[in-house]
Enzyme design. Structure first.
Site, PDB file in Angstrom:
ATOM      1  N   LYS A 194       0.848  -1.189   0.000  1.00  0.00           N
ATOM      2  CA  LYS A 194       0.000   0.000   0.000  1.00  0.00           C
ATOM      3  C   LYS A 194       0.882   1.237   0.000  1.00  0.00           C
ATOM      4  CE  LYS A 194      -1.794   2.635   2.947  1.00  0.00           C
ATOM      5  NZ  LYS A 194      -1.584   3.861   2.141  1.00  0.00           N
ATOM      6  N   CYS A 303      13.397  10.642   7.091  1.00  0.00           N
ATOM      7  CA  CYS A 303      13.245  10.160   8.467  1.00  0.00           C
ATOM      8  C   CYS A 303      14.516  10.320   9.273  1.00  0.00           C
ATOM      9  CB  CYS A 303      12.740   8.731   8.490  1.00  0.00           C
ATOM     10  SG  CYS A 303      13.665   7.656   7.425  1.00  0.00           S
ATOM     11  N   GLU A 400       9.280  15.519  15.874  1.00  0.00           N
ATOM     12  CA  GLU A 400       9.656  15.434  14.457  1.00  0.00           C
ATOM     13  C   GLU A 400       8.831  16.453  13.669  1.00  0.00           C
ATOM     14  OE1 GLU A 400       8.543  11.867  12.052  1.00  0.00           O
ATOM     15  OE2 GLU A 400      10.662  11.873  11.538  1.00  0.00           O
TER      16      GLU A 400
HETATM   17  O1  TXE Z   1       2.364   9.587   8.106  1.00  0.00           O
HETATM   18  P1  TXE Z   1       1.614   8.232   8.348  1.00  0.00           P
HETATM   19  P2  TXE Z   1       1.748  10.926   7.469  1.00  0.00           P
HETATM   20  C1  TXE Z   1       6.094  11.342   9.876  1.00  0.00           C
HETATM   21  C2  TXE Z   1       6.417  12.800   9.685  1.00  0.00           C
HETATM   22  C3  TXE Z   1       5.168  13.352   9.109  1.00  0.00           C
HETATM   23  C4  TXE Z   1       4.144  12.570   9.857  1.00  0.00           C
HETATM   24  C5  TXE Z   1       2.790  12.507   9.228  1.00  0.00           C
HETATM   25  O2  TXE Z   1       6.678  13.375  10.929  1.00  0.00           O
HETATM   26  O3  TXE Z   1       5.027  14.711   9.353  1.00  0.00           O
HETATM   27  O4  TXE Z   1       4.701  11.278   9.911  1.00  0.00           O
HETATM   28  O5  TXE Z   1       2.864  11.958   7.924  1.00  0.00           O
HETATM   29  C6  TXE Z   1      -0.333   4.714   6.310  1.00  0.00           C
HETATM   30  N1  TXE Z   1      -2.855   1.915   9.797  1.00  0.00           N
HETATM   31  N2  TXE Z   1       6.570  10.505   8.805  1.00  0.00           N
HETATM   32  O6  TXE Z   1       0.474  11.318   8.129  1.00  0.00           O
HETATM   33  O7  TXE Z   1       0.187   8.493   8.594  1.00  0.00           O
HETATM   34  C7  TXE Z   1      -0.385   5.855   5.334  1.00  0.00           C
HETATM   35  O8  TXE Z   1      -1.418   5.651   4.396  1.00  0.00           O
HETATM   36  C8  TXE Z   1      -1.973   1.541   8.859  1.00  0.00           C
HETATM   37  C9  TXE Z   1       7.838   9.879   9.022  1.00  0.00           C
HETATM   38  O9  TXE Z   1       1.740  10.773   6.025  1.00  0.00           O
HETATM   39  O10 TXE Z   1       2.408   7.482   9.337  1.00  0.00           O
HETATM   40  C10 TXE Z   1       0.982   5.777   4.697  1.00  0.00           C
HETATM   41  O11 TXE Z   1       0.995   4.742   3.719  1.00  0.00           O
HETATM   42  N3  TXE Z   1      -1.394   2.397   8.006  1.00  0.00           N
HETATM   43  C11 TXE Z   1       8.123   8.837   8.041  1.00  0.00           C
HETATM   44  C12 TXE Z   1       1.867   5.386   5.871  1.00  0.00           C
HETATM   45  O12 TXE Z   1       0.978   4.807   6.824  1.00  0.00           O
HETATM   46  C13 TXE Z   1      -1.710   3.697   8.111  1.00  0.00           C
HETATM   47  C14 TXE Z   1       7.625   8.991   6.685  1.00  0.00           C
HETATM   48  C15 TXE Z   1       2.616   6.533   6.530  1.00  0.00           C
HETATM   49  O13 TXE Z   1       1.709   7.545   6.893  1.00  0.00           O
HETATM   50  C16 TXE Z   1      -2.631   4.159   9.066  1.00  0.00           C
HETATM   51  C17 TXE Z   1       6.320   9.600   6.615  1.00  0.00           C
HETATM   52  C18 TXE Z   1      -3.208   3.209   9.941  1.00  0.00           C
HETATM   53  N4  TXE Z   1      -4.067   3.547  10.902  1.00  0.00           N
HETATM   54  C19 TXE Z   1       5.867  10.364   7.655  1.00  0.00           C
HETATM   55  N5  TXE Z   1      -2.735   5.494   8.937  1.00  0.00           N
HETATM   56  C20 TXE Z   1       9.490   8.233   8.085  1.00  0.00           C
HETATM   57  N6  TXE Z   1       9.854   7.615   9.198  1.00  0.00           N
HETATM   58  O14 TXE Z   1      10.207   8.252   7.108  1.00  0.00           O
HETATM   59  C21 TXE Z   1      -1.914   5.867   7.933  1.00  0.00           C
HETATM   60  N7  TXE Z   1      -1.291   4.784   7.424  1.00  0.00           N
END
Ligand code: TXE
Length: 498
Positions: A194, A303, A400
């Site tokens: 996904k 990240c 973060e």
């Molecule tokens: O992340 P999400 P978001 C951090 C970074 C950013 C914040 C928000 O601080 O500002 O996260 O970003 C899926 N069950 N990082 O909201 O939600 C979602 O569809 C299962 C750090 O985009 O964590 C996507 O595919 N999956 C990071 C993935 O999770 C779920 C990189 C990441 O999204 C879900 C990105 C759920 N309940 C953001 N809800 C890094 N470590 O590199 C969402 N997703």
């Protein structure tokens, strides 16, 4: 659109972007079962590019069934290791042959620099498939002589875990997907992927190459849609054996909880707030350049970005000046500009989050030393921003931000620097700038981080594992270490005549 015309892109890219997208399930290109779609917004223009289907639980069921069938009874299960290896090499060759198109798609969809997309994201994807291709034929268990009375043949077998669900974030869409898929395929697993709802396009184009490479239908399935719906459903799905997730710590926590409740294997690669220690002997211009690249690369949406710089007090002012001078040379532009370094953020929401953190920093008493504003132009831009004289209890130091924001503070002793560096719930990476080898080697074991970079930042190679300590997650992507998270070890005892 007007913007695409301004920079010129391949006809292939234009053709790909001009169609409504479909998902890839069991080797077929399909719409979601309800026909619902979500608009894909281009970060550089805020315009609508195309649409992606919104998968439902029943779409996920079909994808899992296809992956299960290939894993349990399919042609994939019967392939010899060298045949899997050859397929992965073929896939890597196809990605390479289409690298420019993939880089353009990634840049247009995510906002990032097209040059960096080609050199980092797409090259990293190719390298990851090539590296793991070679592992397919090099997996083995051990033969052990037991001390138990009697005569036994005892050995271990390494077996693929089964169907792997990969939940991928939006900051390095194709590359992070590859970090999860390449090793899974090398060991003989099948997968349901996904991509993030904001950035699914490169993964959908990649799925066409999976088909072209001759990988059997159902081995790789792509479902698109919201994480809260389809991501959450994946973590609880009985047909899925392992979940590998990269994303935020709060979502990772819930993915981990659900996975453990269902006794699924899980790897979590979560957030970070990686510290950077600049010792007094550091080469100031070189270190300032590396620190700025280490935090502003991909506009800080990385990240393991080095977001907290602790700088020896004796060089603090000079170092900030060098940082600002270098940062001023980084071109802010739409991702398709070949000179772009500071690209727009991925979404309006991300831009709002970053700007509200900058406000919070000012309210908490930190000084904006450089940047600090959005831009009065189309696209979700935020200026690269450097804060001076921060305290560790500030939110901008603890949380973060995931944007182009560097917080800095001076330190007097290395002991104090280590304490400041480790004072964080995260532990993804850390960096040290110094040429004093004895001090560097003394510091490395003291830092709570999954990767330590010395006089560098975010150097990544598929042969070396990547993954965090503390709330940055557990398990590793890349390196031979990753293979263990994708295989079960079976212990075999055979009684022989004594
Ligand atoms: O992340 P999400 P978001 C951090 C970074 C950013 C914040 C928000 O601080 O500002 O996260 O970003 C899926 N069950 N990082 O909201 O939600 C979602 O569809 C299962 C750090 O985009 O964590 C996507 O595919 N999956 C990071 C993935 O999770 C779920 C990189 C990441 O999204 C879900 C990105 C759920 N309940 C953001 N809800 C890094 N470590 O590199 C969402 N997703």
């Amino acid at each position: 659109t007007h913007y695409l015309n301004r920079y010129g892109i391949l006809d292939a890219t234009r053709r790909f972007l001009s169609k409504p997208q479909k998902m890839f399930i069991g080797g077929e290109w399909v719409d979601g079962s309800t026909g619902e779609v979500s608009a894909v917004i281009e970060p550089s223009t805020q315009g609508v590019l195309t649409t992606i289907p919104l998968a439902t639980a029943s779409d996920l069921d079909r994808a899992v069934a296809a992956a299960r069938q290939q894993f349990d009874h399919g042609e994939w299960r019967r392939l010899k290791p060298l045949e899997r290896e050859r397929m992965l090499h073929r896939l890597a060759d196809l990605i390479e042959a289409n690298a420019r198109e993939l880089a353009e798609i990634e840049s247009i969809d995510m906002g990032k620099s097209v040059t960096q997309a080609r050199d980092v994201d797409i090259q990293g994807t190719i390298d990851t498939f090539r590296y793991f291709a070679g592992w397919a034929s090099k997996l083995h268990g051990r033969t052990v002589e037991p001390s138990l009375p009697g005569n036994y043949l005892a050995y271990t077998r390494k077996e693929p875990i089964g169907v792997v669900a990969a939940i991928v974030p939006w900051n390095f869409p194709l590359q992070t997907m590859a970090w999860k898929l390449a090793a899974a395929l090398a060991v003989g697993c099948t997968a349901v992927i996904k991509p993030a709802e904001l950035t699914s396009l490169s993964t959908l184009r990649f799925a066409e190459l999976v088909q072209e490479a001759g990988i059997p239908d159902g081995v790789v399935n792509i479902v698109t849609g919201y994480g809260s719906v389809i991501g959450a459903a994946m973590t609880a799905h009985p047909g899925i054996d392992k979940v590998t997730f990269t994303g935020s710590t709060p979502v990772g926590r819930s993915v981990g909880q659900t996975a453990v409740e269902n006794i699924k294997r899980v790897t979590l690669e979560l957030g970070g707030k990686s510290p950077v220690l600049v010792l007094e002997d550091a080469d100031i211009p070189a270190a300032a350049q590396a620190v700025a690249n280490g935090v502003f690369f991909n506009s800080g949406q990385v990240c393991d970005a080095g977001t907290r710089a602790y700088i020896h007090r004796s060089i603090y002012d000079r170092f900030l000046a060098a940082l600002a001078d270098y940062t001023a040379t980084l071109k802010m532009a739409p991702g398709l500009d070949p000179e772009c370094f500071i690209s727009p953020l991925v979404s309006a929401k991300q831009q709002d989050t970053v700007l509200s953190y900058i406000d919070a920093g000012v309210r908490e008493g930190a000084t904006v030393y450089y940047g600090g504003r959005s831009q009065d132009r189309e696209g979700f831009f935020v200026e690269p921003t450097i804060f001076a004289h921060c305290r560790n209890d500030m939110r901008i130091v603890q949380e973060e931000i995931f944007g182009p924001v560097l917080v800095t503070a001076p330190f007097d002793t290395v002991e104090e620097a280590v304490e400041l560096a480790n004072d964080s719930p995260f532990g993804l990476a850390a960096a040290i700038y110094s040429n004093d080898l004895a001090r560097v080697h003394t510091l490395i074991p003291q830092l709570h981080a999954g990767s330590v970079y010395v006089n560098a930042h975010s150097t990544i190679d598929p042969a070396l594992p990547f993954g965090g300590f503390k709330e940055s997650g557990f398990g590793k992507d890349l390196g031979p270490e990753q293979l263990d998270y994708l295989m079960e070890t079976k212990t075999v005892w055979i009684t022989l005549p004594s």
